[in-house]
Design a protein around this motif. Structure first.
Motif, PDB file in Angstrom:
ATOM      1  N   VAL A  48      -7.842   1.552  -3.369  1.00 50.08           N
ATOM      2  CA  VAL A  48      -7.748   0.902  -4.689  1.00 50.08           C
ATOM      3  C   VAL A  48      -6.285   0.671  -5.060  1.00 50.08           C
ATOM      4  O   VAL A  48      -5.911  -0.419  -5.525  1.00 50.08           O
ATOM      5  N   ALA A  49      -5.449   1.692  -4.841  1.00 51.03           N
ATOM      6  CA  ALA A  49      -4.024   1.570  -5.180  1.00 51.03           C
ATOM      7  C   ALA A  49      -3.347   0.490  -4.344  1.00 51.03           C
ATOM      8  O   ALA A  49      -2.584  -0.336  -4.864  1.00 51.03           O
TER       9      ALA A  49
ATOM     10  N   GLY B 133      -2.487  -6.468  -3.534  1.00 55.05           N
ATOM     11  CA  GLY B 133      -2.947  -7.778  -3.088  1.00 55.05           C
ATOM     12  C   GLY B 133      -2.753  -8.852  -4.137  1.00 55.05           C
ATOM     13  O   GLY B 133      -2.678 -10.038  -3.819  1.00 55.05           O
ATOM     14  N   GLY B 134      -2.648  -8.443  -5.400  1.00 55.65           N
ATOM     15  CA  GLY B 134      -2.438  -9.399  -6.489  1.00 55.65           C
ATOM     16  C   GLY B 134      -1.032  -9.943  -6.572  1.00 55.65           C
ATOM     17  O   GLY B 134      -0.750 -10.807  -7.415  1.00 55.65           O
TER      18      GLY B 134
ATOM     19  N   LEU C 289       1.115  -2.364 -12.026  1.00 56.17           N
ATOM     20  CA  LEU C 289      -0.110  -1.572 -11.953  1.00 56.17           C
ATOM     21  C   LEU C 289      -0.215  -0.855 -10.608  1.00 56.17           C
ATOM     22  O   LEU C 289      -0.581   0.329 -10.547  1.00 56.17           O
ATOM     23  N   ALA C 290       0.108  -1.560  -9.535  1.00 58.33           N
ATOM     24  CA  ALA C 290       0.060  -0.956  -8.200  1.00 58.33           C
ATOM     25  C   ALA C 290       1.069   0.177  -8.079  1.00 58.33           C
ATOM     26  O   ALA C 290       0.771   1.229  -7.498  1.00 58.33           O
TER      27      ALA C 290
ATOM     28  N   ARG D 113      -1.115   8.403  -6.463  1.00 57.91           N
ATOM     29  CA  ARG D 113      -1.753   8.791  -5.209  1.00 57.91           C
ATOM     30  C   ARG D 113      -0.759   9.483  -4.271  1.00 57.91           C
ATOM     31  O   ARG D 113      -1.121  10.406  -3.537  1.00 57.91           O
ATOM     32  N   SER D 114       0.489   9.048  -4.310  1.00 57.06           N
ATOM     33  CA  SER D 114       1.523   9.678  -3.489  1.00 57.06           C
ATOM     34  C   SER D 114       1.715  11.139  -3.877  1.00 57.06           C
ATOM     35  O   SER D 114       1.839  12.020  -3.014  1.00 57.06           O
TER      36      SER D 114
END
Length: 398
Positions: free
Chosen positions: A336-337, A342-343, A379-380, A387-388
């Motif tokens: 997801v992250a 991709g955006g 956002l990413a 997550r990191s």
């Protein structure tokens, strides 16, 4: 003299660090935006639009086009070398592991296109503008990942690289189908012949750059003359490069080339490209009407929402039906992250905006791409940092 060589070697090593390359890239982007939205805009535009090159070869191009089609081919070549290594001897050597980014890329193209088409339905130009949000910018996405995700498994970088390469190849194919006014068959055949010669020389273990450099330049010229996006020449040649070393070699050709070209890619090719591609004037008039324009709104939603839903949804379905597996050491939340990156459409999305629309509509579309790419990056970055930290804590507890 020795001290100077050491300084150059140290600088090249510094540029090979992905975090540094990402920072240089983002810095060039910021400079471009400042120049394009300041009193220096006329000078900036004059330099970007200045034409140079031999007209006899059809290469009388603007400086901006040289950066986009020429310098960026170096980046695509380096990215292609890494992808080839991963496919043959790395993370993607397993069929199910290699399937995931391909399926994810397809989902990440289809869903944004459907959203853009649905939101902009009935608007003039939507018949071609729907293609604007299908692309992911490899250079910018990897740059953000390098800066924000030091604690994540390396398999996620390979996943993003593979996804972005497939994504961009798909977008380039769309450009060829939707926007190529004429296709030069002879030039295309010349490009194929040169690629075949390159592959033959690789097979015969020829190593001299005196043959490979002219072949690479000739392939680029032929691909450009064929009416195909010239950066595809970089990917094609990279995928033809040998990645397994022979017993008498210290390193395989792919690794040697990657090592030599990475500083040029990170320190020159990508920043110069960004300097001329990111200079989008964002006036108050454009921003004021951005969310009233259905095509622009479709682009924003396609990149920020469509990419995430398409990549994550396609990945989850592929794993659910056992056609693919999650990257090693990573799970759905990590995807997801990464999918949020991709955006970051940028490069090819800006190019398609210019090809699909004219005048004020094109300016609004480019502003929409820029705004969506910035939103997706932020956002990413937030998701990747989170997550990191989770992975770092897990490693410390292990």
């Amino acid at each position: 003299m020795s001290r100077k060589r050491h300084a150059v070697a140290d600088f090249a090593r510094y540029l090979r660090t992905e975090t540094v390359g990402g920072m240089v890239l983002l810095g060039a982007t910021a400079v471009a935006l400042v120049l394009a939205n300041s009193p220096l805009n006329d000078a900036y535009t004059a330099v970007r639009d200045f034409h140079i090159g031999p007209s006899s070869l059809g290469l009388r191009l603007s400086v901006g086009d040289w950066a986009k089609d020429g310098l960026l081919a170096i980046f695509f070549f380096v990215a292609g070398l890494e992808l080839k290594r991963e496919l043959v001897i790395g993370e993607l050597n397993n069929l199910k592991a290699a399937t995931l980014p391909v399926v994810a890329a397809i989902g990440g193209m289809v869903v944004p296109a459907v959203i853009a088409l649905g939101v902009g339905w009935g608007e003039p130009g939507i018949e071609r503008a729907w293609a604007i949000p299908v692309a992911t910018d490899i250079a910018f996405a990897l740059g953000v990942l390098a800066i924000t995700a030091s604690g994540l498994p390396s398999s996620l970088r390979v996943f993003l690289l593979s996804l972005a390469v497939v994504d961009d190849l798909g977008a380039i194919l769309l450009i060829a189908v939707l926007f190529t006014a004429k296709f030069n068959l002879l030039a295309a055949l010349a490009a194929v012949a040169l690629m075949a010669l390159y592959a033959y020389l690789q097979r015969k273990r020829v190593t001299t750059p005196w043959l490979y450099v002219p072949i690479a330049v000739g392939t680029w010229i032929a691909v450009h003359a064929a009416g195909i996006h010239a950066t595809i020449a970089g990917v094609a040649l990279a995928l033809l490069t040998r990645v397994r070393k022979d017993h008498y070699e210290q390193h395989a050709p792919a690794l040697r080339l990657e090592h030599r070209l990475q500083p040029w890619s990170a320190g020159v090719a990508v920043p110069v490209f960004a300097l001329f591609a990111a200079g989008v004037p964002v006036s108050g008039d454009v921003l004021g009407t951005l969310f009233e324009d259905k095509i622009a709104l479709g682009i924003i939603l396609g990149l920020v929402v469509g990419k995430l839903v398409g990549i994550v949804g396609a990945s989850a379905l592929a794993v659910l039906f056992r056609a693919a597996v999650w990257p090693s050491g990573a799970g759905p939340r990590d995807i997801v992250a990464v999918a949020m990156l991709g955006g970051v459409g940028f490069t090819v999305s800006l190019l398609i905006s210019d090809l699909a629309l004219d005048g004020q509509a094109a300016e609004q579309a480019k502003a929409a791409v820029l705004l969506a790419s910035m939103a997706a990056s932020l956002l990413a970055a937030a998701l990747l940092v989170r997550r990191s930290r989770v992975h770092q804590r897990a490693d410390e507890d292990a």
